[in-house]
Motif scaffolding. Sequence first.
Motif, mmCIF file in Angstrom:
data_model
loop_
_atom_site.group_PDB
_atom_site.id
_atom_site.type_symbol
_atom_site.label_atom_id
_atom_site.label_comp_id
_atom_site.label_asym_id
_atom_site.label_seq_id
_atom_site.Cartn_x
_atom_site.Cartn_y
_atom_site.Cartn_z
ATOM 1 N N ASP A 194 0.193 -2.569 -4.764
ATOM 2 C CA ASP A 194 -1.091 -3.208 -5.022
ATOM 3 C C ASP A 194 -2.222 -2.197 -4.846
ATOM 4 O OD1 ASP A 194 -0.391 -6.184 -5.292
ATOM 5 O OD2 ASP A 194 0.687 -5.567 -3.480
ATOM 6 N N LEU A 195 -1.954 -1.161 -4.063
ATOM 7 C CA LEU A 195 -2.923 -0.097 -3.823
ATOM 8 C C LEU A 195 -2.171 1.213 -3.646
ATOM 9 C CD1 LEU A 195 -5.768 1.014 -3.092
ATOM 10 C CD2 LEU A 195 -5.320 0.255 -0.732
ATOM 11 N N ASN A 196 -2.456 2.181 -4.513
ATOM 12 C CA ASN A 196 -1.968 3.543 -4.316
ATOM 13 C C ASN A 196 -3.100 4.266 -3.602
ATOM 14 O OD1 ASN A 196 0.738 3.965 -5.663
ATOM 15 N ND2 ASN A 196 -0.386 2.906 -7.268
ATOM 16 N N LEU A 197 -2.847 4.681 -2.369
ATOM 17 C CA LEU A 197 -3.877 5.175 -1.465
ATOM 18 C C LEU A 197 -3.667 6.645 -1.151
ATOM 19 C CD1 LEU A 197 -6.216 4.503 0.562
ATOM 20 C CD2 LEU A 197 -4.410 3.998 2.230
ATOM 21 N N LYS A 228 -10.668 -3.504 1.712
ATOM 22 C CA LYS A 228 -9.613 -3.866 0.742
ATOM 23 C C LYS A 228 -8.594 -4.808 1.378
ATOM 24 C CE LYS A 228 -9.791 -0.844 -2.957
ATOM 25 N NZ LYS A 228 -9.655 -1.213 -4.327
ATOM 26 N N VAL A 246 0.873 -1.174 0.000
ATOM 27 C CA VAL A 246 0.000 0.000 0.000
ATOM 28 C C VAL A 246 0.909 1.223 0.000
ATOM 29 C CG1 VAL A 246 -1.812 1.267 1.215
ATOM 30 C CG2 VAL A 246 -1.779 -1.242 1.301
ATOM 31 N N GLU A 250 -6.072 6.325 -4.736
ATOM 32 C CA GLU A 250 -7.483 6.026 -4.529
ATOM 33 C C GLU A 250 -7.941 6.581 -3.176
ATOM 34 O OE1 GLU A 250 -10.385 2.089 -4.431
ATOM 35 O OE2 GLU A 250 -8.329 1.893 -5.131
#
Length: 159
Positions: free
Chosen positions: A122-125, A91, A74, A81
């Motif tokens: 896996d997740l750009n937060l 998530k 992350v 997002e």
Amino acid sequence: MQVKLIVVGKLKEKYLKQGIAEYAKRLQAYCKFDMVEVKDEATPEEASETELDLIRNKEGDRILAKIKPDDFVVHQALDGELLDSEGLAKKLQTAMTHGKSRFVYVIGGSVGTSQAVRRRADLNLSFGRLTLPHQLMRLVLVEQIYRSFRIQNNQPYHK
């Protein structure tokens, strides 16, 4: 369950260290938590975009060296997002359901992170469009990790 926070630079402020230590202690009930600091690069006052890319790439290489192939990554990104706390918890729960047991959260340096780090995530937060100091963001992120575990376990999380 293992959670690692990879950050660029050293944490200096005592009050932030204390806050992070408090949430790290609380996280012990849910996971093994570790924070890894990688060296930051000195940034010239009037750095060109080429120099900034070089800095991001050097720091990015240090970050990527700490990530294992099977880690769920992350990455904190201003343009990432937007999720609320429940969305983030969902998530992460989905990733756990798909066999992930090692989660790595990344906070880049003052000039951002490399494209390689963004691609590996896996997740750009994003926590919103506000710009927060990277050191303060560490505390905010660790609190949200703790909150995610509380939400997943249907426990009150308003503390």
